[in-house]
Each structure stands twice: as structure tokens, then as C-alpha cells.
Design a protein around this motif. Structure first.
Motif, PDB file in Angstrom:
ATOM      1  N   TYR A  16       1.036  -1.334  -0.247  1.00 35.37           N
ATOM      2  CA  TYR A  16       0.324  -0.102   0.123  1.00 35.37           C
ATOM      3  C   TYR A  16       0.727   1.005  -0.300  1.00 35.37           C
ATOM      4  O   TYR A  16       2.092   0.639   0.306  1.00 35.37           O
ATOM      5  CB  TYR A  16      -1.016  -0.062   0.764  1.00 35.37           C
ATOM      6  CG  TYR A  16      -2.181  -0.923   1.161  1.00 35.37           C
ATOM      7  CD1 TYR A  16      -1.694  -2.354   1.542  1.00 35.37           C
ATOM      8  CD2 TYR A  16      -3.063  -0.366   0.719  1.00 35.37           C
ATOM      9  CE1 TYR A  16      -2.908  -3.132   2.415  1.00 35.37           C
ATOM     10  CE2 TYR A  16      -4.368  -1.617   0.657  1.00 35.37           C
ATOM     11  CZ  TYR A  16      -3.818  -2.948   1.290  1.00 35.37           C
ATOM     12  OH  TYR A  16      -4.711  -3.586   1.562  1.00 35.37           O
ATOM     13  N   ARG A  62       0.758   5.687   0.614  1.00 31.91           N
ATOM     14  CA  ARG A  62       0.236   6.749   0.215  1.00 31.91           C
ATOM     15  C   ARG A  62      -0.001   8.472   0.616  1.00 31.91           C
ATOM     16  O   ARG A  62       1.375   8.245   0.537  1.00 31.91           O
ATOM     17  CB  ARG A  62      -0.875   7.423   1.659  1.00 31.91           C
ATOM     18  CG  ARG A  62      -0.874   6.829   2.755  1.00 31.91           C
ATOM     19  CD  ARG A  62      -0.905   7.127   4.355  1.00 31.91           C
ATOM     20  NE  ARG A  62      -1.546   5.561   4.273  1.00 31.91           N
ATOM     21  CZ  ARG A  62      -1.013   4.068   4.818  1.00 31.91           C
ATOM     22  NH1 ARG A  62       0.313   4.547   5.165  1.00 31.91           N
ATOM     23  NH2 ARG A  62      -1.122   3.640   4.413  1.00 31.91           N
ATOM     24  N   ASP A  75      -4.662   6.947   0.359  1.00 37.29           N
ATOM     25  CA  ASP A  75      -4.135   5.939  -0.441  1.00 37.29           C
ATOM     26  C   ASP A  75      -3.948   5.706  -1.748  1.00 37.29           C
ATOM     27  O   ASP A  75      -5.198   6.331  -3.067  1.00 37.29           O
ATOM     28  CB  ASP A  75      -5.255   5.335  -0.154  1.00 37.29           C
ATOM     29  CG  ASP A  75      -4.810   4.405   1.452  1.00 37.29           C
ATOM     30  OD1 ASP A  75      -3.505   4.581   2.142  1.00 37.29           O
ATOM     31  OD2 ASP A  75      -5.252   4.094   2.272  1.00 37.29           O
ATOM     32  N   HIS A 122      -3.463  -0.145  -3.798  1.00 46.60           N
ATOM     33  CA  HIS A 122      -3.619  -0.731  -2.644  1.00 46.60           C
ATOM     34  C   HIS A 122      -4.033  -2.340  -2.500  1.00 46.60           C
ATOM     35  O   HIS A 122      -4.849  -3.050  -2.893  1.00 46.60           O
ATOM     36  CB  HIS A 122      -5.589  -0.673  -3.061  1.00 46.60           C
ATOM     37  CG  HIS A 122      -6.030   0.652  -3.226  1.00 46.60           C
ATOM     38  ND1 HIS A 122      -6.002   1.826  -2.191  1.00 46.60           N
ATOM     39  CD2 HIS A 122      -5.790   1.199  -4.069  1.00 46.60           C
ATOM     40  CE1 HIS A 122      -6.678   2.736  -2.484  1.00 46.60           C
ATOM     41  NE2 HIS A 122      -6.099   2.568  -4.397  1.00 46.60           N
ATOM     42  N   ARG A 128      -4.477  -0.777  -8.252  1.00 50.15           N
ATOM     43  CA  ARG A 128      -4.420  -2.137  -8.169  1.00 50.15           C
ATOM     44  C   ARG A 128      -3.624  -3.076  -8.910  1.00 50.15           C
ATOM     45  O   ARG A 128      -3.967  -2.362 -10.528  1.00 50.15           O
ATOM     46  CB  ARG A 128      -6.221  -2.505  -7.667  1.00 50.15           C
ATOM     47  CG  ARG A 128      -6.786  -2.589  -6.170  1.00 50.15           C
ATOM     48  CD  ARG A 128      -7.997  -3.078  -6.157  1.00 50.15           C
ATOM     49  NE  ARG A 128      -8.034  -3.336  -5.119  1.00 50.15           N
ATOM     50  CZ  ARG A 128      -8.666  -1.865  -4.456  1.00 50.15           C
ATOM     51  NH1 ARG A 128      -8.590  -0.846  -5.149  1.00 50.15           N
ATOM     52  NH2 ARG A 128      -9.123  -1.933  -3.104  1.00 50.15           N
TER      53      ARG A 128
END
Ligand code: ATP
Ligand code: MG
Length: 236
Positions: free
Chosen positions: A10, A12, A17, A20, A213
Motif C-alpha cells: 500500500y 499513500r 491511499d 491498494h 491495483r
């Protein structure tokens, strides 16, 4: 065996974020393409692998946990990162840029040998040594950025959109050099690219990102050869 691996990664910026839970495996000696639309997270993934952004999850290099290490420590382990926009320093000369690339190597003889090797790939560097990098063409600056990263004898080099803004013929030349560096010097390569067709032709394995993703991954030849996948994920 994976040389570099991300597990449930992850990332950010501030409160938001952006990645993911990315799973990514880069086999030793391979070329891996990171594809995906603008904003899908390619640059952030490269940053997350090299300590350039706040992350959670695992990043393994040679089975060692490196998540959370600062960028300099990651570089010292042998992971070179050529950032978006090349990162060469325009007011410094070509020679100065190259010697900055060799900062992890203290041995003068070794960095001289390294320079000689790189001149084989980029012969024009010799005549332009004393020129400010800012006077080079876009293609030459990209090649200098790659040469600079290779000065530290990395085991893996991460490239962020090396084709950006360059004519197709220059992109072809740069990709040919990358292939040689991979095949002959055994440098593992991770390349983030908008130019999916060119990247798939170069890479062994590809990951397509969609909003932080992994949407699909697999052998590049499978992605390139499957028109339906290509159309739905790569838009060509
Ligand atoms: N410094 C930052 N601060 C806040 N958000 C950011 C920052 N950098 C990137 N983002 C956001 O993170 C997301 C992923 O961006 P990223 O730059 O990783 O995408 P990319 O796939 O490299 O895109 P491109 O093809 O345009 O280079 C985007 O939504 C972007 O707006
Ligand atoms: Mg990017």
C-alpha cells in the motif's frame, strides 16, 4: 526466484491511499513491464519499491525486507531508480552526472571500468563529457539518466517512462540498449511505460495497473497476443 518482490503493498500521499495492496514479483534476470493508464499508480509503485513514498506491506529484495528504508539505503543495496523526468541535473556536466551516479562505488578503478563499459553502449558520451546535461537532446538526456544509474553497478534498474516525449526511433534505440544490458550484463529491469506495445515487446512479464491495483498480469507474450485483453486493458 524473485529478486524483488512486493506483497500487499500500500502507498499513500498525505491522507489518500494510492496503492491498494499490490503483489509483484520480479524474477532475477528478467524484464518486467508496469503498464496502465495515467494515474493508475505506476510511478507510485516504483517509488514504493525504492523508499520514495510512505508504504505499508512488504518489499523484499533478495528475500530481505527493505520496506521503510530511505532511498539512499535502497540504492546502496543495488536498486537503481531512473525517475519520471529523468532526474539528470541540467547545470552539471555529463561527466559530473555520471560520477554522481557512481557515488556508491568508492573504488576509482572500478568506476573507470564502469564508465568504459557504458561508453560502449553510449559512444556519444565521450564527446559530450564536459557539456552541461541541460544542453543534450531529450533522448540523450534519457540515455544519460540510464547511464548514470548503471554507474552504480545495480542488480536491478527501475525506469519510469523512458519513452516519454521521445521519437519512436530513439525509443527503439533505448529499448535495444536496455535489452542488451539485461541479456549481457544480467541487470534485472522494471520498466513503467505508457507505450504498452513497445514495453510488451521488451518485457518477459507484464503487470497492468488500474487505480492502484493489479488488474491483470502474466507473460508479456500472452498479453500482447490476446486481442481482447489488449483492447480491454491496454486500449490498443
Ligand atoms: N505527490 C502526490 N501527492 C498526492 N497525490 C499524488 C502524488 N503523486 C501522485 N498522486 C496521485 O496518485 C495516483 C497515482 O499516480 P502515479 O503518478 O503513480 O500514476 P502513473 O500511473 O505513474 O501515471 P502517469 O502515467 O500519468 O505517469 C494519481 O491519482 C495521482 O494523482
Ligand atoms: Mg508516472
Amino acid at each position: 526466484m524473485a529478486l524483488l518482490e512486493a506483497r500487499k503493498l500500500y502507498a499513500r500521499y498525505g491522507e489518500s491511499d494510492v496503492l491498494h495492496g499490490i503483489d509483484l514479483e520480479v524474477a532475477q534476470g528478467s524484464i518486467v513491464a508496469l503498464l496502465g493508464a495515467n494515474g493508475s499508480g505506476k510511478t507510485t509503485t516504483l517509488r514504493a519499491l525504492t523508499g520514495g513514498v510512505r508504504t505499508s506491506g512488504n518489499v523484499l529484495f533478495d528475500d530481505r525486507e527493505i520496506a521503510g528504508l530511505p532511498p539512499e539505503a535502497v540504492a546502496r543495496l543495488g536498486i537503481a531508480h531512473v525517475p519520471e523526468g529523468r532526474g539528470t541535473l541540467g547545470s552539471f556536466t555529463v561527466r559530473e552526472n555520471l560520477s554522481m551516479g557512481a557515488y556508491t562505488i568508492k573504488d576509482g578503478k572500478r568506476s573507470k571500468a564502469r564508465y568504459e563499459k557504458l561508453v560502449g553502449y553510449f559512444p556519444w558520451l565521450v564527446d559530450r563529457r564536459e557539456q552541461p546535461a541541460g544542453l543534450l537532446s531529450g533522448g540523450e538526456q534519457q540515455m544519460l539518466a540510464i547511464a548514470r544509474a548503471l554507474m552504480m553497478e545495480p542488480r536491478v534498474i527501475l525506469l519510469d517512462e523512458p519513452s516519454l516525449g521521445l521519437a519512436p526511433i530513439i525509443v527503439k534505440r533505448i529499448f535495444e540498449i536496455l535489452r542488451t544490458i539485461n541479456r549481457e550484463d544480467g541487470v534485472t529491469i522494471v520498466i513503467a511505460e505508457q507505450d504498452a506495445a513497445a514495453a510488451l515487446a521488451l518485457a518477459d512479464t507484464a503487470y497492468v495497473l488500474e487505480v492502484g491495483r493489479v488488474a491483470i498480469s502474466g507473460p508479456s507474450a500472452d498479453l500482447a497476443g490476446n486481442e481482447q485483453l489488449r483492447k480491454s486493458y491496454l486500449g490498443y
